[in-house]
Design a protein around this motif. Structure first.
Motif, PDB file in Angstrom:
ATOM      1  N   LEU A  76      -3.584  -2.947  10.495  1.00 32.48           N
ATOM      2  CA  LEU A  76      -3.624  -4.291  11.079  1.00 32.48           C
ATOM      3  C   LEU A  76      -2.300  -5.021  10.862  1.00 32.48           C
ATOM      4  CD1 LEU A  76      -5.474  -6.345  12.510  1.00 32.48           C
ATOM      5  CD2 LEU A  76      -6.102  -7.175  10.244  1.00 32.48           C
ATOM      6  N   ASN A  77      -1.762  -4.937   9.645  1.00 35.43           N
ATOM      7  CA  ASN A  77      -0.482  -5.610   9.359  1.00 35.43           C
ATOM      8  C   ASN A  77       0.686  -4.958  10.087  1.00 35.43           C
ATOM      9  OD1 ASN A  77      -1.499  -7.639   7.683  1.00 35.43           O
ATOM     10  ND2 ASN A  77      -1.448  -6.307   5.899  1.00 35.43           N
ATOM     11  N   LEU A  78       0.673  -3.636  10.225  1.00 33.93           N
ATOM     12  CA  LEU A  78       1.734  -2.976  10.985  1.00 33.93           C
ATOM     13  C   LEU A  78       1.668  -3.356  12.461  1.00 33.93           C
ATOM     14  CD1 LEU A  78       1.959   0.615   9.466  1.00 33.93           C
ATOM     15  CD2 LEU A  78       3.628  -1.227   9.301  1.00 33.93           C
ATOM     16  N   ALA A 108      -6.414   7.925  12.555  1.00 36.86           N
ATOM     17  CA  ALA A 108      -6.571   8.798  11.393  1.00 36.86           C
ATOM     18  C   ALA A 108      -7.673   8.287  10.467  1.00 36.86           C
ATOM     19  CB  ALA A 108      -5.256   8.903  10.630  1.00 36.86           C
ATOM     20  N   ARG A 109      -7.728   6.976  10.276  1.00 35.41           N
ATOM     21  CA  ARG A 109      -8.775   6.394   9.431  1.00 35.41           C
ATOM     22  C   ARG A 109     -10.152   6.630  10.034  1.00 35.41           C
ATOM     23  NH1 ARG A 109      -8.097   1.376  10.215  1.00 35.41           N
ATOM     24  NH2 ARG A 109     -10.080   0.944  11.182  1.00 35.41           N
ATOM     25  N   TYR A 143       0.811  -1.211   0.000  1.00 33.42           N
ATOM     26  CA  TYR A 143       0.000   0.000   0.000  1.00 33.42           C
ATOM     27  C   TYR A 143       0.851   1.273   0.000  1.00 33.42           C
ATOM     28  CZ  TYR A 143      -3.761  -3.221   1.136  1.00 33.42           C
ATOM     29  OH  TYR A 143      -4.663  -4.254   1.109  1.00 33.42           O
ATOM     30  N   PHE A 144       2.153   1.140   0.206  1.00 34.16           N
ATOM     31  CA  PHE A 144       3.020   2.312   0.231  1.00 34.16           C
ATOM     32  C   PHE A 144       3.130   2.953  -1.157  1.00 34.16           C
ATOM     33  CE2 PHE A 144       5.744   0.558   3.967  1.00 34.16           C
ATOM     34  CZ  PHE A 144       4.657   0.705   4.808  1.00 34.16           C
ATOM     35  N   LEU A 156      -2.309   4.820   2.914  1.00 35.75           N
ATOM     36  CA  LEU A 156      -1.955   4.241   4.196  1.00 35.75           C
ATOM     37  C   LEU A 156      -3.127   4.146   5.166  1.00 35.75           C
ATOM     38  CD1 LEU A 156       1.482   5.978   4.763  1.00 35.75           C
ATOM     39  CD2 LEU A 156       1.037   3.698   3.885  1.00 35.75           C
ATOM     40  N   LEU A 157      -4.274   4.693   4.793  1.00 38.44           N
ATOM     41  CA  LEU A 157      -5.408   4.680   5.714  1.00 38.44           C
ATOM     42  C   LEU A 157      -6.310   3.462   5.533  1.00 38.44           C
ATOM     43  CD1 LEU A 157      -6.394   8.449   5.822  1.00 38.44           C
ATOM     44  CD2 LEU A 157      -4.979   7.144   7.402  1.00 38.44           C
TER      45      LEU A 157
END
Length: 171
Positions: free
Chosen positions: A96-98, A160-161, A83-84, A89-90
């Motif tokens: 979840l993966n981070l 943020a999301r 996704y980068f 990133l939202l």
């Protein structure tokens, strides 16, 4: 955008280079361990391997498990890195993966520290304590910092999301 691509490529390269390490453990344990140094003990034969203290075996097993946890941490980081590229990133998957990657980095740090402690206990001769300043403690500390950082970033991205979703609902 170039930084995102560089980060994604470095994560991919590190993961690809670490995967053969699992096979290395399978080859080294039965064959290569007989002529190597474990901790501060040189091993030259099968008899010497069988006479290693129990804590050395604990350190080897914990080391293998720690390596596996590091691979899981990189796997979840690799999944987030997709996704980068589009600066999206939202997504819920990113946070979840981070978070999972951070958890596995923390577990890796605990495992590495446990392995170092097991080797230290195994090399303890009863005559006295030999504490020395070295770089072995830096690795678990660095991994724990990275893990906690990913957990913190995951939390920030989740907030943020949610804030963005709330803002999108208001008129």
């Amino acid at each position: 955008m170039k930084t995102n691509l560089l980060l994604k490529n470095l994560i991919d390269i590190l993961f690809i280079l670490m995967v053969p390490g699992i096979f290395g453990f399978l080859i080294i344990l039965p064959f290569g361990m007989f002529n190597t140094t474990i901790g501060n003990i040189e091993v030259n034969g099968y008899e010497e391997v069988m006479n290693l203290p129990t804590f050395y075996w604990v350190a080897v097993i914990v080391g293998i498990l720690t390596y596996g946890m590091m691979l899981f941490a990189l796997w979840f980081l690799k999944k987030s890195a997709r996704y980068f590229m589009d600066n999206n990133l939202l997504k819920e998957a990113v946070s979840l993966n981070l978070s999972k990657s951070g958890l596995f980095f923390i577990l890796t740090a605990v495992g590495a520290l446990g392995s170092y402690i097991a080797i230290w206990i195994a090399s303890f001769d009863g005559a006295g304590v030999s504490l020395q300043y070295g770089d072995t403690i830096f690795i678990p500390l660095f991994l724990a910092i990275i893990g906690l950082f990913f957990k913190m970033i995951s939390n920030a991205l989740t907030n943020a999301r949610l804030l963005k979703e709330e803002n999108d609902l208001t008129i």
